[in-house]
Design an enzyme around this catalytic site. Structure first.
Site: not given
Ligand code: GLP
Length: 265
Positions: A67, A136, A138, A143
């Site tokens: 993304d 959440d 995802h 989402e």
């Molecule tokens: C963002 C990314 C996700 C990732 C998530 C987890 O939302 N788009 O792909 O899995 O962060 O983040 P963290 O590792 O900071 O908890």
């Protein structure tokens, strides 16, 4: 799905790094799907060390990130392109022309999404997709209520995701409200998936994703449909999993995991 629970965050991250390194050694032209977030920072630093000290070779590797935010130029320190350059690409011998993220600056975002899907297809599809887990539920930026057959497209971020990612953007006010993301269907098309989840704040949502019903309310639960998905977690993230004893038994007894037993000590 295979779930491996290791005692510490460092061990879980090391196992994930070793699994990626093995896939890359087996197929130097690996098409690798990449993720961002704090969880991945240590993983990318370990891959950098493996490149430096063990000669892990990325010269033929092609990458596709899950993304990218809409409206942030690549040189914005909050963009995922910048994150990837800093945390991984600068530390390894990858050809930047072989690294891909959705183009969140494109004038025609829908065309950029179609093109991203085409580029993945032209490379023969993703061999190994690395994933984190949003608070959440995802994967990518899919989402809640994202269609489980969705392809790369725009998504509006939830307030919870905006809060979760605020620390990486110097505050909530800097987090873009929209992003381009591979769809759940795009992710499920990867030949193999590898999810890394650490820390007690993810324990609840991880149990829902892995052992709960498949639902678009928790898009990571769609990974239950994937024929080859490994989920690597630390003890904190795995604390609410009901099948823990069985997952441990698999790790200790199945031959495919024999070479990683040093990590469980
Ligand atoms: C963002 C990314 C996700 C990732 C998530 C987890 O939302 N788009 O792909 O899995 O962060 O983040 P963290 O590792 O900071 O908890």
């Amino acid at each position: 799905m295979e779930v491996i629970i290791l005692p510490t965050r460092e061990q879980a991250t090391m196992l994930t790094a070793r699994l990626i390194a093995k896939a890359l050694r087996q197929k130097p032209s690996l098409v690798l799907g990449l993720a961002t977030g704090r969880t991945m920072e240590r993983l990318y630093s370990l891959l950098g060390t493996m490149h430096r000290e063990e000669g892990l070779d990325f010269s033929l590797c092609r990458t596709f990130n899950l993304d990218e935010y809409i409206g942030l130029p690549p040189d914005s320190p909050y963009s995922y392109r910048y994150y990837m350059n800093e945390h991984l690409f600068k530390r390894i011998n990858i050809d930047l022309r072989n690294t891909h993220l959705p183009d969140g600056m494109a004038a025609d975002l829908e065309a950029a999404c179609r093109q991203y899907e085409m580029q993945i297809a032209e490379c023969g599809g993703i061999d190994l997709q690395l994933l984190g887990l949003g608070s959440d539920g995802h994967i990518g930026f899919n989402e809640p209520l994202s269609a489980l057959r969705s392809r790369t497209r725009q998504k509006a971020l939830t307030p919870e995701t905006i809060r979760q990612n605020a620390s990486l953007c110097g505050g909530e006010q800097n987090v873009p409200r929209r992003a381009l993301t591979m769809g759940v269907g795009t992710i499920l098309d990867a030949k193999r998936c590898l999810m890394l989840v650490t820390g007690s704040t993810k324990a609840d949502i991880l149990a829902k994703a892995v052992e709960g019903p498949i639902t678009s309310m928790v898009t990571a639960s769609a990974l239950q449909l994937h024929p080859s998905c490994r989920v690597i977690v630390d003890a904190e993230a795995g604390q609410f999993l009901q099948g823990k004893d069985y997952y441990d038994w698999i790790f200790r007894n199945e031959p495919e995991w024999a070479e990683y037993q040093d990590l469980a000590r």
